[in-house]
Design a protein around this motif. Structure first.
Motif, PDB file in Angstrom:
ATOM      1  N   UNK A 131       0.809  -1.229   0.000  1.00  0.00           N
ATOM      2  CA  UNK A 131       0.000   0.000   0.000  1.00  0.00           C
ATOM      3  C   UNK A 131       0.837   1.271   0.000  1.00  0.00           C
ATOM      4  N   UNK A 132       2.159   1.151   0.110  1.00  0.00           N
ATOM      5  CA  UNK A 132       3.003   2.342   0.181  1.00  0.00           C
ATOM      6  C   UNK A 132       3.870   2.437  -1.067  1.00  0.00           C
ATOM      7  N   UNK A 133       4.332   3.649  -1.333  1.00  0.00           N
ATOM      8  CA  UNK A 133       5.153   3.878  -2.520  1.00  0.00           C
ATOM      9  C   UNK A 133       6.648   3.813  -2.219  1.00  0.00           C
ATOM     10  N   UNK A 134       7.001   3.589  -0.948  1.00  0.00           N
ATOM     11  CA  UNK A 134       8.400   3.514  -0.556  1.00  0.00           C
ATOM     12  C   UNK A 134       9.033   2.253  -1.136  1.00  0.00           C
ATOM     13  N   UNK A 135      10.244   2.393  -1.658  1.00  0.00           N
ATOM     14  CA  UNK A 135      10.947   1.236  -2.222  1.00  0.00           C
ATOM     15  C   UNK A 135      11.299   0.257  -1.101  1.00  0.00           C
ATOM     16  N   UNK A 136      11.124  -1.039  -1.323  1.00  0.00           N
ATOM     17  CA  UNK A 136      11.509  -2.030  -0.299  1.00  0.00           C
ATOM     18  C   UNK A 136      12.961  -1.856   0.119  1.00  0.00           C
ATOM     19  N   UNK A 137      13.266  -2.173   1.354  1.00  0.00           N
ATOM     20  CA  UNK A 137      14.574  -1.911   1.934  1.00  0.00           C
ATOM     21  C   UNK A 137      15.695  -2.620   1.177  1.00  0.00           C
ATOM     22  N   UNK A 138      15.412  -3.824   0.675  1.00  0.00           N
ATOM     23  CA  UNK A 138      16.465  -4.604   0.014  1.00  0.00           C
ATOM     24  C   UNK A 138      16.185  -4.802  -1.476  1.00  0.00           C
ATOM     25  N   UNK A 139      15.535  -3.818  -2.070  1.00  0.00           N
ATOM     26  CA  UNK A 139      15.175  -3.921  -3.488  1.00  0.00           C
ATOM     27  C   UNK A 139      16.407  -4.044  -4.377  1.00  0.00           C
ATOM     28  N   UNK A 140      17.519  -3.479  -3.961  1.00  0.00           N
ATOM     29  CA  UNK A 140      18.721  -3.497  -4.788  1.00  0.00           C
ATOM     30  C   UNK A 140      19.532  -4.766  -4.694  1.00  0.00           C
ATOM     31  N   UNK A 164      11.706  -0.219   5.909  1.00  0.00           N
ATOM     32  CA  UNK A 164      12.460   0.748   6.715  1.00  0.00           C
ATOM     33  C   UNK A 164      13.414   0.026   7.661  1.00  0.00           C
ATOM     34  N   UNK A 165      14.425   0.751   8.096  1.00  0.00           N
ATOM     35  CA  UNK A 165      15.365   0.204   9.071  1.00  0.00           C
ATOM     36  C   UNK A 165      14.673  -0.039  10.408  1.00  0.00           C
ATOM     37  N   UNK A 166      13.665   0.768  10.708  1.00  0.00           N
ATOM     38  CA  UNK A 166      12.935   0.581  11.961  1.00  0.00           C
ATOM     39  C   UNK A 166      12.236  -0.771  11.983  1.00  0.00           C
ATOM     40  N   UNK A 182      23.634  -9.591   8.814  1.00  0.00           N
ATOM     41  CA  UNK A 182      23.876  -9.427   7.387  1.00  0.00           C
ATOM     42  C   UNK A 182      22.932  -8.372   6.814  1.00  0.00           C
ATOM     43  N   UNK A 183      21.650  -8.473   7.162  1.00  0.00           N
ATOM     44  CA  UNK A 183      20.668  -7.510   6.664  1.00  0.00           C
ATOM     45  C   UNK A 183      20.938  -6.109   7.206  1.00  0.00           C
ATOM     46  N   UNK A 184      21.387  -6.016   8.457  1.00  0.00           N
ATOM     47  CA  UNK A 184      21.743  -4.715   9.026  1.00  0.00           C
ATOM     48  C   UNK A 184      22.819  -4.032   8.190  1.00  0.00           C
ATOM     49  N   UNK A 185      23.877  -4.771   7.872  1.00  0.00           N
ATOM     50  CA  UNK A 185      24.992  -4.188   7.145  1.00  0.00           C
ATOM     51  C   UNK A 185      24.565  -3.758   5.741  1.00  0.00           C
ATOM     52  N   UNK A 186      23.758  -4.594   5.085  1.00  0.00           N
ATOM     53  CA  UNK A 186      23.272  -4.234   3.761  1.00  0.00           C
ATOM     54  C   UNK A 186      22.386  -2.990   3.831  1.00  0.00           C
ATOM     55  N   UNK A 187      21.570  -2.897   4.872  1.00  0.00           N
ATOM     56  CA  UNK A 187      20.683  -1.738   5.027  1.00  0.00           C
ATOM     57  C   UNK A 187      21.465  -0.454   5.249  1.00  0.00           C
ATOM     58  N   UNK A 188      22.674  -0.577   5.782  1.00  0.00           N
ATOM     59  CA  UNK A 188      23.517   0.602   6.006  1.00  0.00           C
ATOM     60  C   UNK A 188      24.316   0.981   4.765  1.00  0.00           C
ATOM     61  N   UNK A 189      24.119   0.251   3.673  1.00  0.00           N
ATOM     62  CA  UNK A 189      24.766   0.622   2.422  1.00  0.00           C
ATOM     63  C   UNK A 189      26.043  -0.112   2.108  1.00  0.00           C
ATOM     64  N   UNK A 190      26.442  -1.095   2.930  1.00  0.00           N
ATOM     65  CA  UNK A 190      27.658  -1.840   2.646  1.00  0.00           C
ATOM     66  C   UNK A 190      27.412  -2.803   1.483  1.00  0.00           C
ATOM     67  N   UNK A 549      33.514   7.168   8.885  1.00  0.00           N
ATOM     68  CA  UNK A 549      32.234   7.298   9.579  1.00  0.00           C
ATOM     69  C   UNK A 549      31.904   5.986  10.273  1.00  0.00           C
ATOM     70  N   UNK A 550      30.790   5.989  11.012  1.00  0.00           N
ATOM     71  CA  UNK A 550      30.338   4.787  11.716  1.00  0.00           C
ATOM     72  C   UNK A 550      29.267   4.040  10.920  1.00  0.00           C
ATOM     73  N   UNK A 551      29.264   4.194   9.612  1.00  0.00           N
ATOM     74  CA  UNK A 551      28.285   3.491   8.778  1.00  0.00           C
ATOM     75  C   UNK A 551      28.405   1.991   8.987  1.00  0.00           C
ATOM     76  N   UNK A 552      27.282   1.334   9.215  1.00  0.00           N
ATOM     77  CA  UNK A 552      27.273  -0.109   9.405  1.00  0.00           C
ATOM     78  C   UNK A 552      27.612  -0.551  10.802  1.00  0.00           C
TER      79      UNK A 552
END
Length: 714
Positions: A131-140, A164-166, A182-190, A549-552
């Motif tokens: 129902x939302x237009x937001x792209x799924x978190x792991x679409x890529x 969302x990360x939340x 694994x999903x956390x790290x991918x969600x942070x852009x790694x 930075x502290x990414x991931x």
């Protein structure tokens, strides 16, 4: 005899149980070491039962005492058991009924998942995502990539429903820890390649090309990062009897490859945020290097402050029982090492200036020479340019780069600054005084000219706070060869105004540098809250000064959100602190696992008096014999560096205290140094808050610190 293994989750929660529950858990665990398999299953005291409606036949509960039960995995083959958790009677049955064990197809490790709750939530999330237009978190990330990283089909379906990360954070308690990370790290852009290299590869190296997905006992042995195998009653007792501090030397498999690598071809570096285990890796590296020393060789384990050397000695004692072997390691600050080198050759026994005394002398020199600069400018020019580059002459100073200095200094004026430097040195000689960095510079020259390195290996902890003069000394005391320097640090915890590029000092770590992103100390709630204080600001890396930075940076531990308290006045703030400490103590936290920290000693003294008046035992951090004394630990934020506690209260976080105006270089004097000083103050608060493992309490009276307001937490 049966063999009992302990899950890290049980070990993490064990100290939070009340004394009766802990005693019952120990007695129950010992039975597994004392009884045969047949006796265990028939023992009335253990009362093995499967929960009603259990989703898996291998999950049982057993009696701990009248009010608590343990949740146990019984693989069904051999005599292996795994104690997963100890919980209140009804909670144990409810939790156990939902759990299903499995063997991961990629890592071959054991995983436990709450299938019931996942089955209930995922359809609702999928409907919401539609129902939302937001792209799924792991679409890529294609399914094949996720499966290659060990994401199983049920978790994959859940991951595809997240937007969302939340949502991902909310999913954490339900999915296997390794897959969630694994999903956390991918969600942070790694990238997939980075996640494979940093998280999955070491878990998948068990030599088997195929895996028996029904072999739960074998999977237990393939999961050393989350399962401690116990071979006998003595080992079990040692594990459960260890104080909280003893877990500081526990090494996770992802860290083992760094600590026990047979050899590095040159200087090696490990970096990571607070709680990622850098100190643990450094201690284990010492343990590894000790086993390969020749008869006359020694190791230096060093850090920035004397306060940290005590913690390092305690860690070594926990890790290495052989006193003779430990005796081949010198645990010293770099400044103490410099003094040991220089003072035997100094008949005058000069005294050392502290920072305020040194600044006062620079003010005096500047006034005597009628120079147009403040003592602060001269002190910083000396520290960040002349001492940092080891300049010995006016000609060298004229040619030197002033990169990183935000104040202009025409070349024609440098001779006046050098005149001040000569006058400063003359004044030190006349007064029989020294500066700490000056003696490091002197010691580096002395060792270099003698041609006799003092150590075979040097291991450095909290490396981010060392000055270039101190690095030159460390470079001089160890010969340039494989395994010469092993460096652990975190630029985000730089609480002094020193910046350094190892590459520029002849300490190249390119190709021998590892980054750790998993926090093993604090809960994700504390970590997220504290990281917000840095406001996403990048800092300079140790290696070459580039941005970091502290990414991931994530934790798999969950807990309560930090408590913030705005008090009307200081008296009300201390009253709330007393209530907080008493609540922690009632919940089963030992007083020695509680710390209170403040920016200045004057606030620390006020806290100590109030707690003593309330009848709460207090121990000042770093006081003699403190390790064996019961009481709440109290000290400055600087003294808390390098330590960890179950619960931490940070008090007096008000404007005018953090940042402390006197610690900040005026913008008009040097804008670059101004921002560097502000970052150091911000990092100081970040360091204090990330000393907490389970619970964090932050308070102030009056106006909250701008750091809290900018982070949106006050």
């Amino acid at each position: 005899m049966a063999q009992l293994a302990l899950s890290v989750r049980f070990l993490d929660e064990f100290g939070k149980l009340d004394s009766k529950a802990r005693s019952g858990a120990v007695k129950t665990a010992l039975k597994f070491q004392q009884l045969t398999l047949k006796q265990l299953w028939s023992d009335a005291g253990l009362d093995f039962k499967q929960p009603k409606g259990a989703r898996d036949k291998h999950i049982y509960t057993c009696r701990i005492d009248r009010f608590y039960r343990g949740v146990v995995l019984a693989p069904g083959t051999g005599e292996d058991f795994l104690l997963l958790r100890v919980m209140a009677h009804d909670d144990a049955y409810a939790w156990a009924a939902k759990q299903v064990p499995s063997v991961n197809a990629v890592t071959h490790g054991l995983e436990i998942r709450d299938v019931v709750t996942v089955e209930q939530l995922v359809p609702a999330w999928e409907a919401e995502a539609a129902t939302v237009t937001v792209e799924p978190l792991f679409a890529g990330h294609p399914d094949g990539d996720l499966r290659g990283l060990g994401i199983e089909d049920d978790v994959l379906r859940a991951a595809r429903s997240l937007t969302s990360k939340e949502q991902l954070d909310a999913f954490a308690p339900l999915m296997p820890e390794d897959q969630w990370q694994v999903l956390q790290f991918l969600a942070e852009g790694l990238s997939v390649q980075t996640v494979w290299g940093e998280l999955v590869a070491f878990r998948a190296r068990n030599g088997a090309l195929t895996v028996d997905r029904t072999d739960l006992a074998g999977a237990m042995r393939n999961t050393p990062s989350r399962i401690a195998l116990v071979t006998g009653p003595q080992e079990l007792s040692e594990i459960l009897d260890k104080p909280f501090a003893a877990w500081r030397v526990f090494l996770h498999p992802s860290q083992r490859a760094m600590a026990y690598r047979p050899s590095y071809s040159g200087p090696a570096q490990v970096t990571g945020g607070p709680g990622t285990g850098k100190t643990v890796v450094a201690l284990h590296r010492v343990n590894h290097l000790l086993k390969h020393l020749r008869a006359s060789e020694r190791i230096l384990l060093t850090t920035y402050t004397g306060a940290l050397t005590s913690a390092l000695r305690e860690g070594l004692a926990l890790l290495i029982e052989d006193e003779g072997l430990r005796g081949r390691v010198d645990v010293l600050t770099v400044n103490a090492l410099a003094r040991e080198i220089i003072e035997p050759h100094d008949a005058l026994r000069r005294r050392y200036l502290d920072g305020a005394q040194e600044l006062a002398l620079w003010e005096e020199v500047g006034a005597q020479l009628d120079l147009p600069w403040s003592g602060q400018f001269l002190a910083q020019e000396y520290k960040h340019v002349i001492l940092a580059q080891g300049l010995r002459s006016l000609d060298a100073y004229r040619e030197a780069s002033r990169s990183g200095r935000g104040s202009r200094l025409p070349s024609a004026k440098r001779h006046e600054v050098w005149q001040a430097v000569e006058a400063f040195h003359a004044a030190l000689d006349k007064r029989s005084e020294r500066t700490h960095l000056g003696v490091c510079d002197e010691a580096a020259m002395w060792v270099g000219s003698s041609g006799a390195p003092l150590y075979r290996h040097v291991v450095v902890d909290e490396a981010q706070d060392l000055h270039p003069a101190q690095w030159r000394l460390l470079r001089a005391v160890v010969p340039t060869r494989p395994d010469d320097l092993f460096i652990a640090g975190d630029p985000h915890q730089r609480i002094y105004d020193t910046k350094v590029s190892l590459k520029s000092l002849g300490i190249p770590v390119t190709g021998r540098s590892a980054r750790m992103r998993k926090n093993y100390r604090s809960t994700q709630e504390i970590l997220t809250w504290s990281t917000a204080l840095l406001d996403g600001r990048p800092v300079e890396q140790l290696e070459d000064g580039s941005a970091d930075t502290l990414a991931g940076f994530q934790s798999s531990l969950r807990g309560a959100r930090p408590i913030v308290y705005a008090a009307a006045n200081q008296e009300a703030e201390l009253a709330e602190l007393v209530l907080c400490i008493r609540a922690w103590a009632r919940s089963g936290v030992e007083l020695s696992d509680i710390a209170v920290s403040a920016r200045f000693n004057k606030i620390v003294y006020r806290v100590v008096r109030r707690l003593q008046d309330e009848g709460i035992p207090v121990v000042r951090l770093r006081q003699e014999g403190a390790a064996d004394t019961e009481g709440v630990r109290v000290g400055t934020m600087h003294s808390l560096k390098g330590l960890e506690f179950r619960c931490v209260a940070v008090v007096g976080v008000r404007e005018g205290t953090l940042p402390y105006p006197a610690a900040i270089t005026p913008m008009e004097l040097d804008p670059i140094q101004h921002h560097t000083d502000l970052t150091a103050e911000r990092c100081l608060l970040f360091v204090a808050c990330t000393r907490a493992r389970d619970q964090l309490h932050v308070s102030w009276s009056g106006t909250a610190s701008r750091f809290l307001r900018e982070a949106g937490v006050a």
